[in-house]
Motif scaffolding. Structure first.
Motif, short mmCIF file in Angstrom:
data_model
loop_
_atom_site.label_atom_id
_atom_site.label_comp_id
_atom_site.label_asym_id
_atom_site.label_seq_id
_atom_site.Cartn_x
_atom_site.Cartn_y
_atom_site.Cartn_z
N VAL A 71 0.83 -1.21 0.00
CA VAL A 71 0.00 0.00 0.00
C VAL A 71 0.87 1.26 0.00
CG1 VAL A 71 -1.84 1.22 1.23
CG2 VAL A 71 -1.73 -1.28 1.30
N ASP A 72 0.46 2.26 -0.83
CA ASP A 72 1.12 3.58 -0.85
C ASP A 72 2.64 3.46 -0.92
OD1 ASP A 72 -1.32 4.85 -0.71
OD2 ASP A 72 -1.29 5.05 1.46
N THR A 73 3.11 2.66 -1.84
CA THR A 73 4.55 2.48 -1.99
C THR A 73 5.20 3.69 -2.64
OG1 THR A 73 6.27 1.05 -2.90
CG2 THR A 73 4.27 1.33 -4.22
N THR A 74 6.47 3.90 -2.32
CA THR A 74 7.23 5.00 -2.92
C THR A 74 8.28 4.47 -3.89
OG1 THR A 74 8.79 4.98 -1.06
CG2 THR A 74 6.92 6.49 -0.92
N LEU A 75 8.16 3.21 -4.29
CA LEU A 75 9.14 2.60 -5.18
C LEU A 75 9.25 3.32 -6.52
CD1 LEU A 75 8.69 -1.26 -4.72
CD2 LEU A 75 10.72 0.11 -4.21
N CYS A 76 8.16 3.96 -6.94
CA CYS A 76 8.17 4.65 -8.23
C CYS A 76 8.58 6.12 -8.10
CB CYS A 76 6.79 4.56 -8.88
SG CYS A 76 6.33 2.87 -9.32
N GLN A 77 8.94 6.52 -6.89
CA GLN A 77 9.44 7.87 -6.66
C GLN A 77 10.90 7.86 -6.19
OE1 GLN A 77 6.05 7.17 -5.44
NE2 GLN A 77 5.59 7.93 -7.48
N GLN A 78 11.27 6.83 -5.46
CA GLN A 78 12.65 6.69 -5.00
C GLN A 78 12.91 5.21 -4.69
OE1 GLN A 78 12.98 9.04 -1.45
NE2 GLN A 78 11.40 7.91 -0.35
N CYS A 79 14.11 4.76 -5.04
CA CYS A 79 14.45 3.36 -4.83
C CYS A 79 15.96 3.23 -4.67
CB CYS A 79 13.94 2.50 -5.99
SG CYS A 79 14.24 0.73 -5.78
N PRO A 80 16.45 2.95 -3.47
CA PRO A 80 17.89 2.79 -3.25
C PRO A 80 18.44 1.63 -4.09
CG PRO A 80 16.70 2.95 -1.17
CD PRO A 80 15.66 2.79 -2.24
N PRO A 81 19.72 1.68 -4.44
CA PRO A 81 20.33 0.64 -5.29
C PRO A 81 20.16 -0.77 -4.73
CG PRO A 81 21.80 2.52 -5.09
CD PRO A 81 20.68 2.77 -4.14
N GLU A 82 20.31 -0.93 -3.41
CA GLU A 82 20.20 -2.27 -2.84
C GLU A 82 18.77 -2.81 -2.95
OE1 GLU A 82 19.95 0.82 0.49
OE2 GLU A 82 21.18 0.43 -1.30
N LEU A 83 17.77 -1.89 -2.86
CA LEU A 83 16.38 -2.32 -3.01
C LEU A 83 16.07 -2.65 -4.47
CD1 LEU A 83 13.94 -2.83 -1.26
CD2 LEU A 83 13.23 -0.46 -1.61
N LEU A 84 16.66 -1.86 -5.39
CA LEU A 84 16.48 -2.13 -6.82
C LEU A 84 17.05 -3.50 -7.17
CD1 LEU A 84 15.75 -1.25 -9.70
CD2 LEU A 84 18.01 -0.16 -9.84
#
Length: 328
Positions: free
Chosen positions: A68-81
């Motif tokens: 819910v309400d994720t910010t993955l499409c606004q910011q995503c650190p390299p390790e999370l990517l």
């Protein structure tokens, strides 16, 4: 890779789409085992969602994991990517990963591109229709009426669109009442008169404010401003509606002065239905192009002041009076 990405400001429409997806994916007897709703404030929400999405479904039906309400499409650190790149392509077919966000995905981000690639046609926008796009509002009403099973006449659909504007939640609430009413009418289509008597209409709206300003009626305009603010209508939303309406009027007046046909005016003013140009012509026939041209900078000044933190009521009142003076 059953991945879905829903985004947009129409929270109610997104909620309905989520409910439909949930009903389609989950077996009602196994919901407690196969449904995970992960809020944005949960620690390591994305990692938790990915881990759950990799867990096979229990019993009947599939698994649904909702981030819910994720910010993955606004910011995503390299390790999370890197984690996304490893996990998304191998999510089991029996698991569905749903991501929702109010903000428009940033197409420049690698995470956005990855999600769009994996989700494909399952990326859906749920944008709020601008109040001045009346043709789209009527179309939205017709689609919702078909969804609920309510038959509306042409004027009935237009009346309901005028009553609820772009509020999808209120639209479905009103259609629910109209469906009950229609049950005792032998399946007859509901017309404007019945819609007007049965639905709750906002007494004032931003388009009425624009109309009052257009005629230079400062007293009415100020009363509408007061009503809108007291109903907690955001100031920036009011201004956005006014800017859209005045831009339309400016284009219509400019093209009228140039002697253009209605089809050309509709194209320039981005009006979907050329038949509406007749009414727009009537609205601006007593205004000069120069007046409308002077109005837009005033509205832009108002928008800037509100974005800088100005108090909504006094800022709106001051600029509304100024606009009425320009157009009177």
């Amino acid at each position: 890779m059953p991945i879905y990405l829903y985004w947009g400001e129409d929270d109610f429409a997104i909620a309905k789409a989520v409910d439909a997806l949930r009903d389609r994916v989950l077996d009602s007897n196994w919901v407690s085992f196969n449904y995970d709703k992960i809020p944005p404030d949960q620690s390591d929400a994305v990692i938790v969602a990915l881990n759950q999405a990799m867990t096979p479904a229990f019993g009947a039906g599939d698994r649904l994991v909702w981030l819910v309400d994720t910010t993955l499409c606004q910011q995503c650190p390299p390790e999370l990517l890197a984690q996304l790149e490893r996990t998304l392509p191998v999510i089991p077919e029996s698991c569905v990963l749903l991501l929702t966000t109010r903000n428009k995905p940033d197409g420049r981000l690698k995470s956005t591109k990855l999600l769009q690639k994996c989700a494909g046609k399952n990326v859906r926008e749920f944008a709020t229709i601008p109040p001045w796009k009346t043709d789209e509002l009527v179309r939205h009403v017709r689609e919702a009426a078909d969804d609920v099973g309510v038959k509306l006449t042409g004027d009935g659909a237009e009346m309901l669109a005028q009553a609820v504007g772009n509020d999808t939640r209120q639209l479905y609430a009103e259609l629910g009442k109209l469906r009950l009413y229609a049950a005792g009418r032998s399946n007859q289509a509901i017309g404007a008169e019945d819609v007007a008597s049965l639905t709750i209409s906002s007494t004032q709206n931003s388009l009425q404010l624009a109309a009052a300003i257009r005629t230079g009626d400062a007293a009415t305009a100020l009363a509408i401003v007061s009503d809108l603010i007291h109903r907690n209508e955001p100031g920036l939303r009011i201004v956005a509606t006014l800017i859209g309406q005045f831009r339309t009027w400016l284009w219509v007046r400019l093209m009228m002065d140039a002697g253009e046909a209605d089809e050309r005016i509709a194209q320039a003013a981005e009006v979907g239905n050329p038949k509406r140009i007749y009414f727009l012509r009537q609205e601006v026939k007593n205004l000069r192009f120069e007046q409308l041209q002077k109005a837009l900078p005033v509205l832009l000044e108002l928008e800037i002041s509100l974005k800088r933190g100005a108090q909504e009521m006094p800022a709106l009142q001051t600029k509304v009076i100024e606009l009425c003076q320009v157009l009177s």
